[in-house]
Design a protein around this motif. Structure first.
Motif, mmCIF file in Angstrom:
data_model
loop_
_atom_site.group_PDB
_atom_site.id
_atom_site.type_symbol
_atom_site.label_atom_id
_atom_site.label_comp_id
_atom_site.label_asym_id
_atom_site.label_seq_id
_atom_site.Cartn_x
_atom_site.Cartn_y
_atom_site.Cartn_z
ATOM 1 N N GLY A 1 0.827 -1.195 0.000
ATOM 2 C CA GLY A 1 0.000 0.000 0.000
ATOM 3 C C GLY A 1 0.863 1.247 0.000
ATOM 4 O O GLY A 1 2.046 1.202 -0.332
ATOM 5 N N TYR A 2 0.283 2.371 0.417
ATOM 6 C CA TYR A 2 1.061 3.604 0.483
ATOM 7 C C TYR A 2 0.377 4.584 1.430
ATOM 8 O O TYR A 2 -0.834 4.514 1.649
ATOM 9 N N THR A 3 1.141 5.478 2.000
ATOM 10 C CA THR A 3 0.627 6.328 3.078
ATOM 11 C C THR A 3 -0.346 7.400 2.603
ATOM 12 O O THR A 3 -1.147 7.896 3.396
ATOM 13 N N HIS A 4 -0.295 7.770 1.329
ATOM 14 C CA HIS A 4 -1.235 8.761 0.804
ATOM 15 C C HIS A 4 -2.536 8.120 0.318
ATOM 16 O O HIS A 4 -3.405 8.821 -0.222
ATOM 17 N N ASP B 1 -8.229 5.560 1.083
ATOM 18 C CA ASP B 1 -9.295 4.737 1.663
ATOM 19 C C ASP B 1 -8.881 3.317 2.010
ATOM 20 O O ASP B 1 -8.910 2.926 3.175
ATOM 21 N N VAL B 2 -8.468 2.515 1.029
ATOM 22 C CA VAL B 2 -8.257 1.085 1.268
ATOM 23 C C VAL B 2 -7.167 0.815 2.304
ATOM 24 O O VAL B 2 -7.337 -0.021 3.193
ATOM 25 N N CYS B 3 -6.054 1.510 2.205
ATOM 26 C CA CYS B 3 -4.937 1.243 3.121
ATOM 27 C C CYS B 3 -5.277 1.556 4.586
ATOM 28 O O CYS B 3 -5.057 0.717 5.459
ATOM 29 N N PRO B 4 -5.794 2.745 4.892
ATOM 30 C CA PRO B 4 -6.135 2.995 6.295
ATOM 31 C C PRO B 4 -7.221 2.061 6.812
ATOM 32 O O PRO B 4 -7.177 1.637 7.977
ATOM 33 N N GLU C 1 -2.052 9.493 -7.338
ATOM 34 C CA GLU C 1 -2.568 8.297 -6.672
ATOM 35 C C GLU C 1 -1.907 7.051 -7.223
ATOM 36 O O GLU C 1 -1.320 7.062 -8.304
ATOM 37 N N VAL C 2 -2.013 5.975 -6.461
ATOM 38 C CA VAL C 2 -1.451 4.692 -6.862
ATOM 39 C C VAL C 2 -2.540 3.630 -6.707
ATOM 40 O O VAL C 2 -3.114 3.483 -5.630
ATOM 41 N N SER C 3 -2.851 2.921 -7.782
ATOM 42 C CA SER C 3 -3.769 1.791 -7.700
ATOM 43 C C SER C 3 -2.967 0.555 -7.320
ATOM 44 O O SER C 3 -1.848 0.364 -7.818
#
Length: 205
Positions: free
Chosen positions: A72-75, A78-81, A162-164
């Motif tokens: 994932g990534y910190t920015h 939605d999905v990561c947090p 953004e990163v998918s």
């Protein structure tokens, strides 16, 4: 837009999980776990990255711990947090057994996710979470190793892109063997159940 970009990665993870489950059923193997078993279908935990303390980290550093690996990534908006919050609740439900597990959050956005940024981010969710970053090539190789996928948008110049990415959680036993795959379709109860099996004293390798 975000949801539409994420759907192909999620669909791929679900189809892969379904294929593995069907293969296991066709062989008539017992299924003590509720999540998709990937034993023998994925390689052992192995990487050379940098942890959120700025120190070199390898898969061997986590032998003796059950590992939950997530890309994932910190920015991530939605999905990561949501996933990290979900895993924190799972750890709480495991009680003392959770000390035998580690959440490894691998950044797919190393340009922005420095060790310092990763440390602040993962520790806001759970003390057993470790942020990992590194060279883009090393992260891409690790992603391919576990059949994950991600795609970065072009940087418009202000660093706001953004990163998918795939949303599966890869679970390794204390010997570093890939054992289970958890997708957003799986319940929290099933994840807790299977981690109990892997973390219980005398758990089979």
């Amino acid at each position: 837009m975000r949801a539409r970009r994420a759907i192909p990665w999620l669909a791929g993870s679900l189809l892969f999980a379904a294929a593995l489950l069907l293969a296991g059923c066709q062989r008539g193997e017992p299924l003590p776990f509720r999540l998709t078993q990937v034993t023998g279908h994925m390689p052992d935990l192995d990487f050379n990255l940098v942890n959120d303390q700025g120190k070199p980290a390898t898969g061997a550093d986590y032998r003796g711990k059950v590992v939950l690996l997530y890309f994932g990534y910190t920015h991530c908006p939605d999905v990561c947090p949501l996933t990290l919050a979900h895993l924190h609740v799972v750890m709480q439900r495991l009680g003392p057994l959770a000390d035998g597990a580690r959440i490894l959050f691998v950044s797919v956005d190393p340009a922005r996710d420095t060790p310092e940024v990763m440390h602040a981010y993962v520790n806001a969710f759970d003390k057993r979470a470790v942020g990992l970053t590194g060279k883009p090539g090393d992260i891409e190789a690790l992603s391919k190793r576990y059949r994950s996928a991600f795609s970065r948008e072009p940087d418009p110049g202000d660093g706001n892109y953004e990163v998918s990415h795939s949303s599966a959680i890869y679970i390794f036993d204390a010997q570093g063997h890939a054992r289970l795959l958890s997708t957003p379709a799986d319940s929290q109860d099933d994840l807790v159940h299977d981690l109990h099996l892997l973390l219980a004293p005398g758990a089979q390798p």
